[in-house]
Motif scaffolding. Sequence first.
Motif, short mmCIF file in Angstrom:
data_model
loop_
_atom_site.label_atom_id
_atom_site.label_comp_id
_atom_site.label_asym_id
_atom_site.label_seq_id
_atom_site.Cartn_x
_atom_site.Cartn_y
_atom_site.Cartn_z
N ARG A 17 93.05 -27.56 -38.48
CA ARG A 17 93.84 -28.97 -38.51
C ARG A 17 94.83 -28.57 -37.67
O ARG A 17 95.59 -27.79 -37.22
N ILE A 18 94.97 -29.56 -36.92
CA ILE A 18 96.21 -30.15 -35.58
C ILE A 18 96.05 -31.17 -35.46
O ILE A 18 96.03 -32.20 -35.67
N GLU A 19 97.82 -31.09 -35.27
CA GLU A 19 98.31 -32.97 -35.27
C GLU A 19 98.39 -33.12 -33.38
O GLU A 19 98.10 -32.20 -32.79
N TRP A 20 97.95 -34.63 -33.06
CA TRP A 20 98.09 -34.47 -31.64
C TRP A 20 99.15 -34.39 -30.62
O TRP A 20 98.85 -33.06 -30.03
N ARG A 21 100.29 -34.17 -31.41
CA ARG A 21 101.55 -33.78 -30.37
C ARG A 21 101.38 -32.59 -30.50
O ARG A 21 101.88 -31.94 -29.26
N ASP A 71 92.53 -42.45 -22.18
CA ASP A 71 92.35 -43.79 -23.80
C ASP A 71 92.25 -42.88 -24.72
O ASP A 71 92.94 -43.47 -25.55
N THR A 72 91.00 -41.80 -24.31
CA THR A 72 91.06 -41.11 -26.20
C THR A 72 92.64 -40.93 -26.94
O THR A 72 93.31 -40.82 -27.77
N ALA A 73 93.01 -39.99 -25.32
CA ALA A 73 94.22 -39.44 -25.91
C ALA A 73 95.25 -40.64 -26.58
O ALA A 73 96.32 -40.18 -27.61
N ALA A 74 95.64 -41.50 -25.46
CA ALA A 74 96.57 -42.22 -26.58
C ALA A 74 95.76 -42.97 -27.48
O ALA A 74 97.18 -43.55 -28.20
N GLY A 78 98.09 -42.70 -30.23
CA GLY A 78 98.40 -44.23 -31.69
C GLY A 78 98.65 -44.32 -33.40
O GLY A 78 99.06 -44.94 -33.99
N ARG A 79 97.19 -43.59 -32.68
CA ARG A 79 96.64 -43.49 -34.99
C ARG A 79 97.28 -42.07 -35.45
O ARG A 79 96.84 -42.61 -36.53
N SER A 80 97.40 -41.21 -34.64
CA SER A 80 97.67 -39.74 -35.14
C SER A 80 96.21 -39.63 -36.41
O SER A 80 96.36 -38.67 -37.39
#
Length: 99
Positions: A17-21, A71-74, A78-80
């Motif tokens: 598991r990993i966080e977007w940041r 777009d997917t990155a944004a 935004g959603r995490s």
Amino acid sequence: MEQPSPLYLQLLGETARIEWRELEKFFARGVLLHVGRELDLVSVAEAIASDASEQVARWLAGGLIERMSADTAADFAGRSPSLWAVVVSPWVLVQERQA
């Protein structure tokens, strides 16, 4: 039922598991691949690692894997969402998991 290959098992052990940041730097470098939910993340990693280029090409052509779009990155930023990732150098594969 077929037993998983040693490579599959190795990659499964390296998936986390990993966080977007934590993935943003890989997105900025252009090495982040988005894997659709329809596919098994580890099977895709195994295909890339074992140079199964015809299968990978079919997934790319079908839009099931793609270089991460802005777009997917944004959307992810935004959603995490809950994300899983595995590294198959030089690529980092990421997939959103069902909640």
